[in-house]
Design a protein around this motif. Structure first.
Motif, PDB file in Angstrom:
ATOM      1  N   ARG A  71      44.656  33.466  50.232  1.00  0.00           N
ATOM      2  CA  ARG A  71      46.147  33.641  50.404  1.00  0.00           C
ATOM      3  C   ARG A  71      46.647  35.073  50.828  1.00  0.00           C
ATOM      4  N   GLY A  72      45.719  35.869  51.077  1.00  0.00           N
ATOM      5  CA  GLY A  72      46.082  37.238  51.708  1.00  0.00           C
ATOM      6  C   GLY A  72      45.172  38.046  52.133  1.00  0.00           C
ATOM      7  N   GLU A 124      33.067  34.302  49.816  1.00  0.00           N
ATOM      8  CA  GLU A 124      32.832  34.758  48.428  1.00  0.00           C
ATOM      9  C   GLU A 124      33.984  35.808  48.144  1.00  0.00           C
ATOM     10  N   TRP A 125      33.990  35.878  46.823  1.00  0.00           N
ATOM     11  CA  TRP A 125      34.590  37.021  46.280  1.00  0.00           C
ATOM     12  C   TRP A 125      33.851  38.310  46.638  1.00  0.00           C
ATOM     13  N   ALA A 126      34.927  39.400  46.549  1.00  0.00           N
ATOM     14  CA  ALA A 126      34.491  40.685  46.698  1.00  0.00           C
ATOM     15  C   ALA A 126      35.247  41.202  45.312  1.00  0.00           C
ATOM     16  N   TYR A 127      34.779  42.289  44.810  1.00  0.00           N
ATOM     17  CA  TYR A 127      35.069  43.094  43.578  1.00  0.00           C
ATOM     18  C   TYR A 127      36.041  44.289  44.112  1.00  0.00           C
ATOM     19  N   ALA A 128      37.465  43.695  44.331  1.00  0.00           N
ATOM     20  CA  ALA A 128      38.024  44.809  45.165  1.00  0.00           C
ATOM     21  C   ALA A 128      39.546  44.837  44.570  1.00  0.00           C
ATOM     22  N   SER A 129      40.059  43.734  44.251  1.00  0.00           N
ATOM     23  CA  SER A 129      41.454  43.613  43.970  1.00  0.00           C
ATOM     24  C   SER A 129      41.874  42.957  42.694  1.00  0.00           C
ATOM     25  N   ASN A 130      41.225  43.318  41.557  1.00  0.00           N
ATOM     26  CA  ASN A 130      41.317  42.945  40.275  1.00  0.00           C
ATOM     27  C   ASN A 130      41.790  41.250  40.326  1.00  0.00           C
ATOM     28  N   GLN A 131      43.044  40.819  39.882  1.00  0.00           N
ATOM     29  CA  GLN A 131      43.214  39.521  39.772  1.00  0.00           C
ATOM     30  C   GLN A 131      43.385  38.770  41.041  1.00  0.00           C
ATOM     31  N   ARG A 132      43.569  39.372  42.014  1.00  0.00           N
ATOM     32  CA  ARG A 132      43.644  38.676  43.526  1.00  0.00           C
ATOM     33  C   ARG A 132      42.347  38.711  44.087  1.00  0.00           C
ATOM     34  N   GLU A 134      39.922  36.516  43.772  1.00  0.00           N
ATOM     35  CA  GLU A 134      39.887  35.006  43.796  1.00  0.00           C
ATOM     36  C   GLU A 134      40.647  34.448  44.805  1.00  0.00           C
ATOM     37  N   ASP A 135      41.482  34.942  45.742  1.00  0.00           N
ATOM     38  CA  ASP A 135      42.086  34.508  46.673  1.00  0.00           C
ATOM     39  C   ASP A 135      42.380  35.450  47.967  1.00  0.00           C
ATOM     40  N   THR A 136      41.994  36.478  47.930  1.00  0.00           N
ATOM     41  CA  THR A 136      41.909  37.494  49.088  1.00  0.00           C
ATOM     42  C   THR A 136      40.863  37.663  49.802  1.00  0.00           C
ATOM     43  N   LEU A 137      40.943  38.459  51.040  1.00  0.00           N
ATOM     44  CA  LEU A 137      39.862  39.191  51.708  1.00  0.00           C
ATOM     45  C   LEU A 137      40.326  40.564  51.314  1.00  0.00           C
ATOM     46  N   SER A 138      39.305  41.537  51.314  1.00  0.00           N
ATOM     47  CA  SER A 138      39.755  42.887  51.276  1.00  0.00           C
ATOM     48  C   SER A 138      38.882  43.675  52.387  1.00  0.00           C
ATOM     49  N   ILE A 139      39.832  44.692  52.739  1.00  0.00           N
ATOM     50  CA  ILE A 139      39.467  45.934  53.871  1.00  0.00           C
ATOM     51  C   ILE A 139      39.500  47.083  53.238  1.00  0.00           C
ATOM     52  N   GLU A 140      38.363  47.778  53.062  1.00  0.00           N
ATOM     53  CA  GLU A 140      38.292  49.177  52.507  1.00  0.00           C
ATOM     54  C   GLU A 140      38.415  49.906  53.842  1.00  0.00           C
ATOM     55  N   VAL A 141      39.133  51.288  53.921  1.00  0.00           N
ATOM     56  CA  VAL A 141      39.354  52.009  54.994  1.00  0.00           C
ATOM     57  C   VAL A 141      38.675  53.345  54.787  1.00  0.00           C
ATOM     58  N   CYS A 142      38.123  53.600  55.729  1.00  0.00           N
ATOM     59  CA  CYS A 142      37.733  55.397  55.702  1.00  0.00           C
ATOM     60  C   CYS A 142      38.857  56.068  56.125  1.00  0.00           C
ATOM     61  N   HIS A 143      38.763  57.481  55.729  1.00  0.00           N
ATOM     62  CA  HIS A 143      39.895  58.340  56.039  1.00  0.00           C
ATOM     63  C   HIS A 143      39.233  59.901  56.053  1.00  0.00           C
ATOM     64  N   PRO A 144      39.767  60.628  57.097  1.00  0.00           N
ATOM     65  CA  PRO A 144      39.073  62.092  57.265  1.00  0.00           C
ATOM     66  C   PRO A 144      39.405  63.058  56.121  1.00  0.00           C
ATOM     67  N   ASP A 145      40.518  62.950  55.435  1.00  0.00           N
ATOM     68  CA  ASP A 145      40.822  63.963  54.536  1.00  0.00           C
ATOM     69  C   ASP A 145      41.596  63.253  53.336  1.00  0.00           C
ATOM     70  N   SER A 183      47.858  46.258  41.467  1.00  0.00           N
ATOM     71  CA  SER A 183      47.597  46.811  40.141  1.00  0.00           C
ATOM     72  C   SER A 183      48.475  47.881  39.893  1.00  0.00           C
ATOM     73  N   GLY A 184      48.945  48.331  40.826  1.00  0.00           N
ATOM     74  CA  GLY A 184      49.819  49.835  40.761  1.00  0.00           C
ATOM     75  C   GLY A 184      49.050  50.972  41.070  1.00  0.00           C
ATOM     76  N   LYS A 185      47.709  50.733  41.420  1.00  0.00           N
ATOM     77  CA  LYS A 185      46.751  52.112  41.780  1.00  0.00           C
ATOM     78  C   LYS A 185      47.356  52.580  43.004  1.00  0.00           C
ATOM     79  N   ASP A 186      47.152  53.781  43.018  1.00  0.00           N
ATOM     80  CA  ASP A 186      47.367  54.669  44.084  1.00  0.00           C
ATOM     81  C   ASP A 186      46.449  54.529  45.412  1.00  0.00           C
ATOM     82  N   CYS A 187      46.696  53.343  46.107  1.00  0.00           N
ATOM     83  CA  CYS A 187      45.458  52.932  46.923  1.00  0.00           C
ATOM     84  C   CYS A 187      46.311  51.753  48.004  1.00  0.00           C
TER      85      CYS A 187
END
Length: 221
Positions: A71-72, A124-132, A134-145, A183-187
């Motif tokens: 779903r997202g 499959e699930w990834a452990y990334a987005s709390n209660q989401r 179960e229905d989302t795909l997640s992307i982690e993004v690297c950053h220089p600073d 979740s309200g996390k600064d991310c």
């Protein structure tokens, strides 16, 4: 010769079918899911710029739980400035023995040079987005600073990948969210602290989705 009676369609049956379709749509299933029953993401091949390096199946970072729907797309930042996609993939893999008592992973990691590593299958699930999870795909993004702002090459690849996921799974930018929105996390930090930058990212993704659809239409014409 006897006249064959013309079969009439039962209007109640038609109404039930339409109700079922609307119920499925309301439940968050897109056209892709209707046309491809079963586990979402099955038999979907990622673009050529994605390197598949799947985590070992384990309880802490790759539980192997099947996604029942998509779903997202959730955008994250790694929170560890200057680290590569490979380094973050290795961190997720290192969690498998459970000694850190941490659940964490992502489907994709976009690196500092625009490289992309796929860590979890899109089925499959990834452990990334709390209660989401179960229905989302997640992307982690690297950053220089420490600002968490993505470099231009990383940003462009993120837009490209997110647009491809939206186009593939019949999503729109309304379905693209931040970890913060769950979740309200600064991310991802920079794109939480700078709402205009987040809105620009969504606009860029929307334009990329439109470009994919236009290219497909031109191929058919």
């Amino acid at each position: 010769m006897a006249r064959r009676e013309k079969k009439r369609i039962n209007p109640r049956f038609v109404a039930l079918c339409l109700a079922a379709v609307f119920a499925i749509s309301a439940g968050g299933f897109g056209i892709w899911q209707l046309l491809h029953p079963g586990v979402p993401g099955k038999n979907v091949k990622a673009p050529d710029y994605v390197t598949e390096d799947l985590l070992t199946e384990n309880p802490w970072s790759r539980p192997g739980t099947e996604l029942e729907k998509i779903r997202g797309v959730v955008i994250h930042y790694v929170g560890n400035p200057g680290t590569s996609a490979e380094a973050n993939r290795s961190y997720f893999e290192s969690l498998k023995d459970g000694t850190e008592d941490i659940y964490a992973s992502a489907h994709f990691i976009v690196g500092l040079e625009g490289e992309v590593i796929q860590c979890i299958p899109m089925t499959e699930w990834a452990y990334a987005s709390n209660q989401r999870n179960e229905d989302t795909l997640s992307i982690e993004v690297c950053h220089p600073d420490d600002t968490g702002m993505f470099s231009p090459v990383t940003y462009d690849r993120l837009v490209e990948l997110t647009a491809w996921l939206c186009d593939t799974f019949d999503l729109t930018t309304a379905d693209v969210i931040r970890h913060y929105d769950v979740s309200g996390k600064d991310c991802p930090k920079y794109y939480v602290e700078n709402e205009d930058a987040w809105q620009q990212l969504l606009e860029d993704v929307n334009n990329a989705i439109a470009a994919l659809k236009e290219a497909r239409a031109n191929e058919k014409s």
